[in-house]
Design an enzyme around this catalytic site. Structure first.
Site, PDB file in Angstrom:
ATOM      1  N   GLU A 132       0.851  -1.187   0.000  1.00 35.62           N
ATOM      2  CA  GLU A 132       0.000   0.000   0.000  1.00 35.62           C
ATOM      3  C   GLU A 132       0.885   1.234   0.000  1.00 35.62           C
ATOM      4  O   GLU A 132       1.811   1.302   0.790  1.00 35.62           O
ATOM      5  CB  GLU A 132      -0.924   0.037   1.216  1.00 35.62           C
ATOM      6  N   MET A 275       0.484  -2.726   8.690  1.00 38.17           N
ATOM      7  CA  MET A 275      -0.223  -2.901   7.429  1.00 38.17           C
ATOM      8  C   MET A 275      -1.139  -4.105   7.500  1.00 38.17           C
ATOM      9  O   MET A 275      -0.733  -5.184   7.924  1.00 38.17           O
ATOM     10  CB  MET A 275       0.811  -3.046   6.305  1.00 38.17           C
ATOM     11  N   HIS A 309      -6.719  -2.003  15.299  1.00 34.53           N
ATOM     12  CA  HIS A 309      -6.948  -1.264  14.053  1.00 34.53           C
ATOM     13  C   HIS A 309      -6.700  -2.165  12.837  1.00 34.53           C
ATOM     14  O   HIS A 309      -7.556  -2.287  11.964  1.00 34.53           O
ATOM     15  CB  HIS A 309      -6.037  -0.032  14.012  1.00 34.53           C
ATOM     16  N   GLU A 310      -5.549  -2.796  12.799  1.00 36.21           N
ATOM     17  CA  GLU A 310      -5.215  -3.621  11.628  1.00 36.21           C
ATOM     18  C   GLU A 310      -6.157  -4.820  11.539  1.00 36.21           C
ATOM     19  O   GLU A 310      -6.573  -5.211  10.460  1.00 36.21           O
ATOM     20  CB  GLU A 310      -3.754  -4.071  11.670  1.00 36.21           C
ATOM     21  N   GLU A 332      -9.857   4.064   6.254  1.00 41.24           N
ATOM     22  CA  GLU A 332      -9.049   4.532   7.385  1.00 41.24           C
ATOM     23  C   GLU A 332      -9.881   5.278   8.434  1.00 41.24           C
ATOM     24  O   GLU A 332      -9.770   5.002   9.621  1.00 41.24           O
ATOM     25  CB  GLU A 332      -7.881   5.391   6.898  1.00 41.24           C
TER      26      GLU A 332
HETATM   27 ZN   LIG Z   1      -5.489   1.630   8.715  1.00 45.75          ZN
END
Ligand SMILES: [Zn+2]
Length: 890
Positions: A132, A275, A309-310, A332
């Site tokens: 990314e 990531m 989060h990931e 996001e």
């Molecule tokens: Zn993120």
């Protein structure tokens, strides 16, 4: 390396891809300098695309070995024979077949020489990838855009001794030794279609911890975290956080994990935080490794948040991805919103909210106020790597938070379910997302969506009037928003203002309104007033005496709000507001007011302003025992950057630093005995625990020490030195060292030296040591930083070391980065230019430290502009740095 991009990418130019790639079969033979990648792409024309379009695959500095179309090798010397051309950055076929066909591409990659840390590279001896946003094109030619979804099967091969661990996305199908060779292989298959940016592979010799999670429907998922040998025990907290995140997403959103395995790999060379590659998250080791001796309480909280989060991206990002990079906030903003809610559930909700708002203001409000301001959904970009910003992430999360406040919890949850149902397996847009909530709430969200299209931080000015005879209280709101780059005129935003009326000595009263200045029943029921026009007046009735309004409770919208509260009103809110966030906010507002007065006085040559009432209000908070973590937040003054943003123009960082130091010193002296008592009272007694309650006690104790030392440097240094020598946790050690670092003298150097030798073998701890020294607000700091760059523990190519030393200097050291002689600017400009050749992404991020240069006083402004112009005018700049330099100067 790509050449400069002359034309921006524009949202309005979006077109569906002309070709689709249904299947990707990769065969990767790992080698330190010559990894061979054979990509077998099953391609077909997109029925929605143009029928006469050429096939144009993206590349970035690729070394092509051979390429075949449906088994026929293409002669690279005679491109006219196959009607196309190939460069390291592009492969074009002018007239590809109009039926499904297979393209086989073999490339060779020098992973060891890849200092950009995009594509396939090596962190130490570990092979890993970062794709990314546009890294996959550094591995093979591809339609490297998020709306091309493919099923991947990946065969990895490596020397068994070099890389016993071979991982990719999805589930492992087979693997084993390759007879008669020292090599082995593994085959991974991901059944879920995904864009190329979510591809990942890892090969290396790592230590592992394993666990298992049983989903709510009874499926067993094997969990693995892979770290440098010898660090396995430090991954235990990350594993615990992962399991809590998996359970939380089932409980709150009904989302289960969908593969048989979930792997996390920690590497030390990483451009970003982590990531979310499908089934194989790759992490900066800073967000995985933690032990009480090496990680602070804040590190633990960050690990918990980033792991969650990931993981949450598996649904918001991976199962439903973005149509194009303009929709980055779709994954996001939403995922930050989800990780904030997770952390609030795991810890003290008001404390998390305060921490999140501090970050939002420090990073996003600052960005919104300067030349780098952009929409949460941008219209154009030159370099997408530069849009991984606080605006996309933090403000993107705030928009979703507002949406939930406006439509209510029930319609919000139904909207999320609808989104998951309707968009699963697709590449979606903000419009697709918002449409789900418009449907479940039966509300037109067109005006609300302006938050995505208009940049800038709205200013809400409120004023109140109490009518003693009529027992009414009238609130007048006006909203406005300053012009931002490319947007001179703004339409009104839809702003939810959560509020209450506090009567001194009594607390909140029930809200009642009527007549044409009233609020709707829904607004009253939620305690949330909606501003959707430039002005609104609301009259409350049955108000027994003059109230103090508590506005924007819980920070219900990402706006600046002003209200002419008296200092007595602020003290009422600090002591009696039922909303924790606004109790903290009242203390911040009070402190900011004192600091602004002092800055004016200092610039006029007078001594700073003094005020005993503020210390008195803090004393009350310090004595409360309900939530030490919250009290610690109240005891922490606004940062120098906060004050600078409040001043807005003609900023003098030295005056701000003096004013803030003077206020800290005054509080330290006024509350000397109370601070000392709190420090003694809050000492850790039982065994170490990273939980929120224990962390809160440590936070308050260290905040007390910090203020105490500001009032009495000699005694403060003595206590700090003893704390440093006996500290059982990194939280206490680093807090003590921070106190000592800001007191000039031999004790500081001795303490820094001792700390280094005690933690020499722990790079993440040495980062803290670098960061602390870079943030010392003294004239000698630049020389110190330059010397530390020669230290054996420093590495120019490791992003964590760079950010700790040089990044902290540029972003946290307001007085020295902005030194009046321009030396700080010149230093950062030089580093950016040097780093750009190696790692443009990290260089560009460092350059964005100049984002507030226009708000500085005239002399500094001239010097900052000169440094920026020097960078912008340098030869052979990366698109990343060029973009930031030019936008900063525009
Ligand atoms: Zn993120």
């Amino acid at each position: 390396m790509r050449t400069d991009i002359a034309e921006p990418v524009r949202l309005k130019d979006y077109r569906v891809p002309d070709y689709l790639i249904d299947k990707v079969d990769l065969d990767v033979k790992l080698h330190p300098s010559a990894t061979r990648v054979l990509a077998r792409l099953t391609i077909r024309p997109n029925p929605q695309g143009r029928s006469d379009a050429a096939l144009i695959l993206d590349g970035d500095g690729l070394s092509l070995k051979k390429i075949a179309l449906d088994g026929q090798l293409l002669d690279l010397q005679k491109p006219e024979a196959w009607k196309g051309f190939v460069t390291p950055d592009q492969f074009t076929l002018h007239a590809p077949p109009r039926y499904p066909f297979v393209l086989e591409i073999e490339t060779e990659i020098d992973a060891t020489a890849n200092t950009r840390l995009m594509g396939l590279y090596r962190s130490g001896s570990v092979y890993c990838t970062q794709c990314e946003a546009e890294g996959f094109r550094r591995i093979t030619y591809f339609l490297d855009r998020p709306d091309v979804l493919s099923i991947y099967t990946v065969r990895l091969e490596a020397e068994l001794s070099e890389a016993p661990l071979l991982l990719s996305n999805g589930n492992r199908i087979t693997g084993g030794p390759i007879e008669g060779t020292p090599r082995h292989f593994a085959v991974w298959h991901d059944p879920y279609p995904k864009p190329s940016y979510l591809f990942a592979l890892v090969g290396g010799d790592l230590g592992s911890i394993f666990d298992e999670f049983t989903t709510r429907s009874g499926r067993k998922v094997a969990l693995g975290i892979h770290v440098e040998h010898g660090k396995e025990t430090a991954a235990a907290y990350a594993m615990d956080a992962l399991k809590r995140a998996m359970a939380w997403d089932e409980n709150i959103y009904g989302r289960e994990y969908d593969l048989d395995v979930f792997n996390i790999v920690a590497v030390s060379d990483f451009n970003m935080g982590a990531m979310e590659n499908k089934g194989l998250n790759i992490f900066n080791d800073k967000y995985v490794l933690a032990s009480p001796a090496t990680a602070t309480d804040m590190d633990y909280a960050n690990i918990e948040a980033v792991i969650a989060h990931e993981y949450f991206h598996n649904w918001t990002g991976n199962r439903i991805t973005c149509r194009d990079w303009f929709q980055l906030c779709l994954k996001e903003g939403l995922t930050v919103f989800r990780d904030h809610a997770f952390s609030a559930d795991m810890r003290s909700a008001p404390v998390r909210r305060i921490a999140d708002v501090r970050t939002l203001r420090a990073q996003q409000f600052t960005e919104d106020a300067g030349p780098l301001a952009h929409n949460v959904r941008p219209d154009t970009y030159y370099e997408i790597n530069n849009f991984y910003t606080a605006t996309i992430y933090e403000k993107g999360a705030e928009i979703i938070r507002m949406l939930k406040v406006l439509i209510g919890d029930d319609a919000f949850r139904k909207g999320m379910d609808l989104y998951f149902d309707r968009c699963d397996g697709t590449a979606a847009t903000i419009e697709d997302f918002i449409a789900c909530f418009a449907e479940t709430s039966k509300r037109d969200l067109t005006e609300f969506s302006r938050w995505y299209h208009q940049s800038g931080t709205p200013l809400v000015e409120a004023a109140g009037r109490y009518d003693e005879a009529a027992k009414t209280f009238t609130l007048d709101f006006t909203q406005s928003c300053k012009p931002t780059p490319g947007q001179d005129q703004k339409e009104p935003f839809v702003i939810p203002v959560a509020l209450g009326l506090v009567i001194p000595g009594q607390g909140d009263i029930a809200l009642r309104t009527d007549g044409h200045d009233g609020a709707s029943a829904a607004e009253i029921a939620r305690g949330v007033i909606e501003l959707s026009a430039a002005r609104r007046r609301i009259a409350f009735r049955d108000v027994p005496s003059r109230p103090v309004p508590s506005l924007l409770r819980g920070f219900s919208a990402p706006v600046r709000l002003t209200y002419p509260a008296s200092e007595t009103d602020l003290i009422t809110l600090i002591s009696h507001d039922s909303d924790g966030f606004n109790r903290w906010q009242a203390a911040q507002t009070y402190a900011t007011r004192l600091l602004l007065r002092s800055v004016d006085r200092i610039r006029a040559g007078d001594p700073p302003h003094a005020d005993k009432d503020f210390s008195g209000a803090l004393a009350v908070v310090l004595e409360e025992s309900t939530d030490p973590a919250f009290n610690a937040q109240v005891m922490t003054l606004p940062s120098e950057a906060d004050i600078a943003r409040e001043i807005g123009e003609d900023v003098d960082p030295d005056a701000i630093n003096l004013a803030r130091d003077a206020l800290r010193e005054a509080i330290g002296q006024d509350l000397k005995d109370l601070l000392r008592a709190a420090y003694d009272r809050l000492a850790d007694t039982g065994p170490y625990s990273p939980d929120a309650a224990a962390a809160g006690r440590r936070a308050l104790r260290n905040a007390a020490l910090d203020l105490f030392a500001a009032g009495d440097r000699i005694e403060g240094a003595r206590i700090a030195m003893r704390q440093l020598e006996t500290a059982a946790t990194m939280t206490d050690a680093i807090a003590a060292l921070a106190v000592l670092a800001h007191i000039p003298g031999d004790a500081r150097e001795t303490a820094l030296d001792a700390f280094y030798h005690a933690h020499e073998g722990e790079p993440l701890v040495i980062d803290k040591w670098f960061a602390l020294q870079a943030s010392i607000a003294e004239a000698g700091t630049l020389d110190r930083v330059k010397n530390l760059m020669k230290h054996k523990a420093f590495s120019f190519s490791n992003p964590n070391r760079m950010r700790a030393l040089v990044g902290c200097f540029a972003t946290l050291n307001q007085t020295q980065f902005n030194a009046g002689d321009g030396s700080g600017y010149d230093f950062i400009a030089n580093i950016v230019l040097e780093l750009d050749a190696k790692n443009p992404q990290v260089a560009a991020r460092l350059l964005s430290a100049f984002k507030s240069w226009r708000s500085l006083e005239a002399n500094r402004r001239i010097l900052a502009e000169r440094a920026l112009r020097r960078v912008a005018g340098a030869a052979s700049l990366s698109p990343d740095v060029k973009d930031i330099a030019e936008r900063s100067l525009a």
